[in-house]
Enzyme design. Structure first.
Site, PDB file in Angstrom:
ATOM      1  CB  THR A 136       2.015  -2.548   1.234  1.00 24.77           C
ATOM      2  OG1 THR A 136       2.034  -3.881   1.836  1.00 24.77           O
ATOM      3  CG2 THR A 136       2.757  -1.677   1.708  1.00 24.77           C
ATOM      4  CE  LYS A 175       4.097  -4.634   4.352  1.00 21.10           C
ATOM      5  NZ  LYS A 175       3.404  -5.249   3.745  1.00 21.10           N
TER       6      LYS A 175
END
Length: 287
Positions: free
Chosen positions: A96, A171
């Protein structure tokens, strides 16, 4: 595709490598600390001495490292992935990280005849162990289709989101939703305790109604057990929320729930609790 380089053997990476090997892939691995990878080396993964060595000759290279600076280093650094991957290889960053960084990697990869995808995941260590990760993918659709069997070895909910960076944007939305949900679970537990209720009875009751969520069922249970071990580190959640906050501000958005959750978690990190799991937010309310 049969040969995969995998960089980043952390809480999730180890289980992801195991699933790839079980699906017949030959997996070469690199991690800054070899000891953390020793278990899967003993199980058949091939050790490499650098990110660049891990990228050489592979059909695909997967990265899942800690922070954007780590992504920058393994892709653009000396003896990095972009300098060593063979033309036509697929580069899959499952960290991420910043959507802008994902776009930079995509453009540089394209110049070199490589196919880059940003593919962050959700599901934590449990999803990694069970092979049920949610995988959010940005990049070219053909590259996504080509890599789908790889993703299917590690996850279940695998969704193409759009051009480069869109996997990271999805995300960010995921982390924004989690930030509010875990805070709500902690507040519900704090409220129940303050009113003399049995918090387990409370969670069992509201967990079957409109308040039901993964955070309530899983992290709520860990909180009541007093288990603060990380399925996902506070320090990494702060990193994710900080990126989301920066992206929101760039879009002219004011996200109050995200801002408040980020403030609380930063306060816990300042007390030295960054290596605990995200459920340790309950300690903010207990303090």
């Amino acid at each position: 595709m049969k040969k995969i380089g995998f960089i980043g053997i952390g809480v999730m990476g180890k289980s992801m490598v195991r699933h790839l090997m079980r699906h017949g892939y030959e997996v070469s691995v690199y991690n800054r600390t070899k000891a953390k990878a020793q278990e899967i080396i003993d199980e058949g993964a091939l050790w490499c001495e650098s990110a660049g060595e891990c990228a050489k000759g592979q059909d695909a290279v997967i990265t899942i490292v800690g922070y954007p600076k780590d992504v920058e280093q393994v892709y653009f650094g000396e003896d990095g992935i972009l300098e060593n991957a063979r033309p036509g290889a697929y580069l899959i960053d499952m960290t991420t990280t910043s959507p802008q960084l994902s776009q930079r990697i995509f453009e540089k990869a394209k110049e070199k005849g490589l196919h880059a995808l940003d593919a962050p995941v959700s599901g934590g260590d449990t999803g990694a162990k069970n092979g049920t990760l949610a995988i959010m993918v940005g990049g070219e659709k053909q590259a996504f289709d080509d890599c789908l069997p790889i993703f299917e070895a590690m996850g279940k909910n695998i969704v193409y989101q759009g051009p480069a960076g869109c996997g990271q944007h999805c995300k960010m939305a995921n982390q924004i939703a989690i930030a509010g949900t875990i805070a709500g679970v902690c507040e519900a537990i704090a409220y129940a305790k303050a009113k003399g209720m049995d918090p387990q009875v409370m969670l069992d009751t509201i967990g079957s109604g409109a308040a039901a969520s993964w955070q309530l069922s899983n992290n709520g249970a860990q909180i009541l057990k007093g288990n603060m071990d990380p399925g996902f580190f506070i320090k990494h959640f702060i990193k994710d929320m900080s990126i989301a906050d920066e992206e929101a501000q760039a879009a002219g958005l004011q996200l109050g729930v995200l801002d408040e959750a980020l403030r609380m978690y930063r306060e816990l990190a300042e007390k030295g609790l960054g290596d605990l799991g995200t459920q340790a937010l309950i300690q903010y309310y207990e303090d």
